[in-house]
Write a protein that holds these residues in place. Structure first.
Motif, PDB file in Angstrom:
ATOM      1  N   ALA A  48       1.006  -1.239   0.003  1.00  0.00           N
ATOM      2  CA  ALA A  48       0.009  -0.083  -0.069  1.00  0.00           C
ATOM      3  C   ALA A  48       0.944   1.432   0.094  1.00  0.00           C
ATOM      4  CB  ALA A  48      -1.107  -0.144   1.247  1.00  0.00           C
ATOM      5  N   ARG A  49       0.214   2.588  -0.590  1.00  0.00           N
ATOM      6  CA  ARG A  49       0.919   3.515  -0.561  1.00  0.00           C
ATOM      7  C   ARG A  49      -0.109   4.685  -0.913  1.00  0.00           C
ATOM      8  NH1 ARG A  49       2.996   1.504  -5.630  1.00  0.00           N
ATOM      9  NH2 ARG A  49       1.912   2.561  -7.101  1.00  0.00           N
ATOM     10  N   ILE A  50       0.172   5.928  -0.138  1.00  0.00           N
ATOM     11  CA  ILE A  50      -0.767   7.062  -0.603  1.00  0.00           C
ATOM     12  C   ILE A  50      -0.308   7.341  -2.045  1.00  0.00           C
ATOM     13  CG2 ILE A  50      -1.474   9.315   0.154  1.00  0.00           C
ATOM     14  CD1 ILE A  50      -0.433   8.393   3.037  1.00  0.00           C
ATOM     15  N   GLU A  51      -1.501   7.811  -2.967  1.00  0.00           N
ATOM     16  CA  GLU A  51      -1.287   8.367  -3.977  1.00  0.00           C
ATOM     17  C   GLU A  51      -2.199   9.532  -4.387  1.00  0.00           C
ATOM     18  OE1 GLU A  51      -1.421   5.949  -7.590  1.00  0.00           O
ATOM     19  OE2 GLU A  51       0.134   4.618  -6.903  1.00  0.00           O
ATOM     20  N   SER A  52      -1.912  10.341  -5.368  1.00  0.00           N
ATOM     21  CA  SER A  52      -2.830  11.325  -5.800  1.00  0.00           C
ATOM     22  C   SER A  52      -2.480  11.659  -7.390  1.00  0.00           C
ATOM     23  CB  SER A  52      -3.060  12.644  -5.101  1.00  0.00           C
ATOM     24  OG  SER A  52      -2.049  13.749  -4.817  1.00  0.00           O
ATOM     25  N   TRP A  53      -3.403  12.139  -8.273  1.00  0.00           N
ATOM     26  CA  TRP A  53      -3.191  12.572  -9.307  1.00  0.00           C
ATOM     27  C   TRP A  53      -3.865  13.856  -9.542  1.00  0.00           C
ATOM     28  CZ3 TRP A  53      -0.206   9.463 -12.993  1.00  0.00           C
ATOM     29  CH2 TRP A  53       0.260   8.375 -12.542  1.00  0.00           C
ATOM     30  N   PRO A  54      -3.503  14.785  -8.914  1.00  0.00           N
ATOM     31  CA  PRO A  54      -4.332  16.352  -8.770  1.00  0.00           C
ATOM     32  C   PRO A  54      -4.866  16.778 -10.097  1.00  0.00           C
ATOM     33  CG  PRO A  54      -1.921  16.568  -8.306  1.00  0.00           C
ATOM     34  CD  PRO A  54      -2.084  15.219  -8.739  1.00  0.00           C
ATOM     35  N   PHE A  55      -4.448  16.451 -11.218  1.00  0.00           N
ATOM     36  CA  PHE A  55      -4.981  17.216 -12.356  1.00  0.00           C
ATOM     37  C   PHE A  55      -5.540  16.374 -13.257  1.00  0.00           C
ATOM     38  CE2 PHE A  55      -1.220  19.341 -10.614  1.00  0.00           C
ATOM     39  CZ  PHE A  55      -1.764  20.512 -10.270  1.00  0.00           C
TER      40      PHE A  55
END
Length: 106
Positions: A48-55
């Motif tokens: 597991a890991r934290i991710e984001s693809w903000p755009f």
């Protein structure tokens, strides 16, 4: 050039050149469980890991989520609530494993 600040949890180096803003992503530290398998080998599970693809324009990935890969297949995109529920299941399974081991050790 556009500068995109990283969230505090982001450990991704961001040294690549992006063609467009939707390609920008943030990734946190990956955690995994090493588990013994047949023949004495070790496999990874519960990654597991934290991710984001903000755009991206997709509300499921624009905000931080947990990228969860329980069995070395594909990563699921889980909300914090769904990850907590999955963690509760893993903890309950751990207790069941302990009970099983205790049943044959006396």
């Amino acid at each position: 050039m556009v500068v995109v600040p990283c969230p505090i949890w982001c450990t991704h180096p961001h040294n690549e050149e992006y063609r467009s803003l939707p390609d920008v992503s943030h990734h946190g530290v990956e955690i995994t469980l090493a588990v013994p398998v047949h023949g004495g080998a070790i496999d990874e599970a519960l990654t597991a890991r934290i991710e984001s693809w903000p755009f991206t324009g997709d509300p499921r990935t624009m905000n931080p989520f947990i990228a969860y890969n329980p069995v070395g297949d594909e990563f699921a995109q889980l909300t914090p609530e769904a990850m907590t529920a999955a963690a509760d299941q893993v903890i309950a399974h751990g207790y069941a494993l302990r009970t099983m081991a205790a049943s044959i050790t006396g």
